[in-house]
Design a protein around this motif. Structure first.
Motif, PDB file in Angstrom:
ATOM      1  N   SER A  60      -8.371   5.710   2.723  1.00  0.00           N
ATOM      2  CA  SER A  60      -6.982   5.227   2.887  1.00  0.00           C
ATOM      3  C   SER A  60      -6.509   3.777   3.258  1.00  0.00           C
ATOM      4  CB  SER A  60      -6.284   6.297   3.807  1.00  0.00           C
ATOM      5  OG  SER A  60      -6.902   6.202   5.195  1.00  0.00           O
ATOM      6  N   ASP A  61      -5.600   3.236   2.921  1.00  0.00           N
ATOM      7  CA  ASP A  61      -5.137   2.134   3.405  1.00  0.00           C
ATOM      8  C   ASP A  61      -4.286   1.828   4.622  1.00  0.00           C
ATOM      9  OD1 ASP A  61      -6.599   0.841   1.089  1.00  0.00           O
ATOM     10  OD2 ASP A  61      -4.842   1.327  -0.059  1.00  0.00           O
ATOM     11  N   TYR A  62      -3.668   2.928   4.963  1.00  0.00           N
ATOM     12  CA  TYR A  62      -2.763   3.112   6.148  1.00  0.00           C
ATOM     13  C   TYR A  62      -2.603   4.672   6.386  1.00  0.00           C
ATOM     14  CZ  TYR A  62       1.170   4.754   2.963  1.00  0.00           C
ATOM     15  OH  TYR A  62       1.817   5.427   2.119  1.00  0.00           O
ATOM     16  N   ALA A  63      -2.049   5.220   7.459  1.00  0.00           N
ATOM     17  CA  ALA A  63      -1.902   6.568   7.889  1.00  0.00           C
ATOM     18  C   ALA A  63      -1.029   7.236   7.221  1.00  0.00           C
ATOM     19  CB  ALA A  63      -1.570   6.720   9.390  1.00  0.00           C
ATOM     20  N   ASP A  64      -1.165   7.321   5.824  1.00  0.00           N
ATOM     21  CA  ASP A  64      -0.088   8.116   4.659  1.00  0.00           C
ATOM     22  C   ASP A  64      -0.066   9.572   5.199  1.00  0.00           C
ATOM     23  OD1 ASP A  64      -2.718   8.368   4.027  1.00  0.00           O
ATOM     24  OD2 ASP A  64      -2.302   8.746   1.663  1.00  0.00           O
ATOM     25  N   TYR A  65      -1.047  10.300   5.573  1.00  0.00           N
ATOM     26  CA  TYR A  65      -1.294  11.591   6.021  1.00  0.00           C
ATOM     27  C   TYR A  65      -0.362  11.845   7.095  1.00  0.00           C
ATOM     28  CZ  TYR A  65      -4.474  13.386   2.264  1.00  0.00           C
ATOM     29  OH  TYR A  65      -4.732  13.732   1.026  1.00  0.00           O
ATOM     30  N   ALA A 125       0.848  -1.193  -0.115  1.00  0.00           N
ATOM     31  CA  ALA A 125      -0.049  -0.042   0.075  1.00  0.00           C
ATOM     32  C   ALA A 125       0.831   1.342  -0.071  1.00  0.00           C
ATOM     33  CB  ALA A 125      -0.955   0.029   1.237  1.00  0.00           C
ATOM     34  N   LYS A 126       1.981   1.085   0.259  1.00  0.00           N
ATOM     35  CA  LYS A 126       2.959   2.367   0.470  1.00  0.00           C
ATOM     36  C   LYS A 126       3.493   2.436  -0.876  1.00  0.00           C
ATOM     37  CE  LYS A 126       4.014   1.309   5.373  1.00  0.00           C
ATOM     38  NZ  LYS A 126       5.103   0.731   6.352  1.00  0.00           N
ATOM     39  N   LYS A 127       3.345   3.608  -1.507  1.00  0.00           N
ATOM     40  CA  LYS A 127       3.573   3.854  -2.731  1.00  0.00           C
ATOM     41  C   LYS A 127       4.746   5.155  -2.771  1.00  0.00           C
ATOM     42  CE  LYS A 127       0.679   0.924  -4.498  1.00  0.00           C
ATOM     43  NZ  LYS A 127       1.060  -0.123  -4.868  1.00  0.00           N
ATOM     44  N   THR A 176      16.632   5.555   6.832  1.00  0.00           N
ATOM     45  CA  THR A 176      17.512   4.438   7.021  1.00  0.00           C
ATOM     46  C   THR A 176      16.476   3.220   7.388  1.00  0.00           C
ATOM     47  OG1 THR A 176      17.785   5.133   9.295  1.00  0.00           O
ATOM     48  CG2 THR A 176      19.379   5.614   7.694  1.00  0.00           C
ATOM     49  N   GLY A 177      15.334   3.565   7.614  1.00  0.00           N
ATOM     50  CA  GLY A 177      14.519   2.681   8.179  1.00  0.00           C
ATOM     51  C   GLY A 177      13.692   1.775   7.295  1.00  0.00           C
ATOM     52  N   ARG A 178      13.469   0.385   7.769  1.00  0.00           N
ATOM     53  CA  ARG A 178      12.818  -0.636   6.986  1.00  0.00           C
ATOM     54  C   ARG A 178      11.239  -0.287   6.524  1.00  0.00           C
ATOM     55  NH1 ARG A 178      10.197  -3.391   4.188  1.00  0.00           N
ATOM     56  NH2 ARG A 178      10.383  -5.471   3.945  1.00  0.00           N
ATOM     57  N   ALA A 179      10.693   0.467   7.340  1.00  0.00           N
ATOM     58  CA  ALA A 179       9.267   0.723   7.263  1.00  0.00           C
ATOM     59  C   ALA A 179       9.196   1.968   6.221  1.00  0.00           C
ATOM     60  CB  ALA A 179       8.482   0.850   8.692  1.00  0.00           C
ATOM     61  N   THR A 180       9.906   2.599   6.137  1.00  0.00           N
ATOM     62  CA  THR A 180       9.928   3.938   5.514  1.00  0.00           C
ATOM     63  C   THR A 180      10.455   3.969   3.769  1.00  0.00           C
ATOM     64  OG1 THR A 180      11.440   4.806   6.853  1.00  0.00           O
ATOM     65  CG2 THR A 180       9.304   5.202   7.427  1.00  0.00           C
ATOM     66  N   ARG A 181      10.756   2.835   3.336  1.00  0.00           N
ATOM     67  CA  ARG A 181      11.408   2.758   2.180  1.00  0.00           C
ATOM     68  C   ARG A 181      10.906   3.608   1.039  1.00  0.00           C
ATOM     69  NH1 ARG A 181      13.143  -3.657   1.703  1.00  0.00           N
ATOM     70  NH2 ARG A 181      14.764  -3.790   3.343  1.00  0.00           N
ATOM     71  N   ALA A 182       9.506   3.550   1.012  1.00  0.00           N
ATOM     72  CA  ALA A 182       8.659   4.114   0.013  1.00  0.00           C
ATOM     73  C   ALA A 182       9.080   5.619  -0.187  1.00  0.00           C
ATOM     74  CB  ALA A 182       7.389   3.958  -0.041  1.00  0.00           C
ATOM     75  N   ILE A 183       8.948   6.349   1.271  1.00  0.00           N
ATOM     76  CA  ILE A 183       8.945   7.543   1.432  1.00  0.00           C
ATOM     77  C   ILE A 183      10.633   8.195   1.164  1.00  0.00           C
ATOM     78  CG2 ILE A 183       9.203   9.400   3.377  1.00  0.00           C
ATOM     79  CD1 ILE A 183       7.172   8.078   5.006  1.00  0.00           C
ATOM     80  N   ARG A 184      11.762   7.201   1.608  1.00  0.00           N
ATOM     81  CA  ARG A 184      12.994   7.712   1.048  1.00  0.00           C
ATOM     82  C   ARG A 184      13.157   7.727  -0.569  1.00  0.00           C
ATOM     83  NH1 ARG A 184      19.040   5.176   2.491  1.00  0.00           N
ATOM     84  NH2 ARG A 184      19.962   5.952   0.712  1.00  0.00           N
TER      85      ARG A 184
END
Length: 341
Positions: free
Chosen positions: A149-154, A20-22, A229-237
């Motif tokens: 929303s599928d997750y708390a993207d905001y 879901a993270k794009k 650097t985090g595993r959960a935020t790759r799409a944001i990076r």
């Protein structure tokens, strides 16, 4: 073998919801973070505003409110947020209260990013031990979720301004709830934050002297570095990489860096507990240790627990048991500087 199994479990858990993270476009939206900002067109101008906010004590200081704004319905308390967004559901704050029957101590819990349920077991455990537990919904979570929303993207994204707005909103909401608890007669207020919630809890503790104890599970100093650097935020990076670098992101999100508030966190009447996972791939241990070093240098009263697990495996036995016992001890007495492994 034992820890390899937990590492694999953490990786499997990290993949949940990852589709879901794009990757999205980087957006400044400076006016969301800094309401007086006008015509901010580039990252350098945004960074200057971020650095100015760190030096402005009132940035995270919630305005005074009227007690009549609070509505209690059974175990739930709701009140309007003092920051208004374009998502109506997000503008009403919901909190679940698990009452201990005593007005002596209260613990406010700030959950992790994309939490799907509140912490019923923790709430029941501590309420039976004389601590009223209040689980606040952070922006764009639970009852405050953005429709569709599928997750708390905001709450955390490549939109620089909205991310600051969301964290600032969470901090203001937390302070408003704490003032209500004080008005209800609670003597000692503590905060517990988990992962992203630890940034909120830390910022609340740094700016609200009503907080006497702050327990930060899975935390670091720089939110920018955690995202990078985090595993959960790759799409944001990936969203950032073609537009801005880490040095700019640190400056832009300077208000969200707990390392910038260590002297406020080191005030004499505040005890701090930090629980970190030595195999964490979401919040790398070097980020946690950097914050610990800064807090130590500032003279903070620290209680530190290191567990040989990952970010997600902290939530399962035996690690959650160790963390829970340590948290109970911390909340029941004054903490002294301590390091446990």
């Amino acid at each position: 073998m034992f820890h390899n199994w937990f590492d694999r479990w953490d990786e499997k858990r990290a993949r949940r919801g990852e589709d879901a993270k794009k990757v999205t476009a980087v957006t400044l939206d400076a006016e969301l973070a800094f309401p007086s900002a006008v015509n901010i067109c580039n990252i350098d101008e945004f960074c200057k505003l971020g650095e100015q906010a760190v030096a402005t004590p009132s940035f995270f200081r919630a305005p005074l409110s009227n007690d009549t704004e609070f509505e209690r319905a059974g175990d739930f308390l709701k009140f309007p947020s003092d920051i208004s967004t374009d998502v109506a559901e997000n503008n009403v704050v919901w909190s679940k209260i698990t009452d201990s029957g005593s007005r002596d101590k209260a613990l406010v819990i700030f959950h992790h990013w994309n939490a799907r349920s509140r912490n019923r077991q923790i709430a029941n455990y501590f309420s039976k031990r004389g601590i009223t537990v209040v689980e606040i919904a952070m922006p764009y979570h639970f009852e405050r979720s953005r429709p569709g929303s599928d997750y708390a993207d905001y709450m955390l994204s490549a939109n620089l301004g909205r991310t600051i707005q969301s964290l600032r909103q969470a901090v203001w909401d937390g302070q408003k709830l704490i003032r209500w608890l004080k008005s209800e007669g609670y003597r000692e207020i503590s905060v517990l934050g988990m992962s992203l919630g630890s940034w909120v809890a830390g910022l609340v503790a740094a700016h609200d002297t009503n907080v006497r104890k702050a327990s930060l599970f899975l935390t670091g100093g720089s939110l920018a570095e955690m995202v990078w650097t985090g595993r959960a935020t790759r799409a944001i990076r990936e969203s950032f990489e073609s537009t801005i670098d880490l040095s700019h992101l640190r400056r832009a999100w300077a208000p969200l860096d707990l390392g910038n508030y260590v002297y406020s966190l080191a005030r004499p009447d505040l005890d701090i507990q930090i629980v970190l996972a030595k195999r964490d791939k979401v919040i790398l241990t070097e980020l946690s240790f950097s914050l610990l070093e800064s807090l130590n240098n500032a003279g903070a009263k620290l209680d530190v627990l290191q567990l040989n697990c990952g970010h997600y495996s902290l939530a399962i036995p035996p690690y959650i048991i160790f963390a829970g016992i340590n948290l109970q001890r911390f909340l029941s007495q004054s903490g002294k500087s301590d390091l446990r492994t």
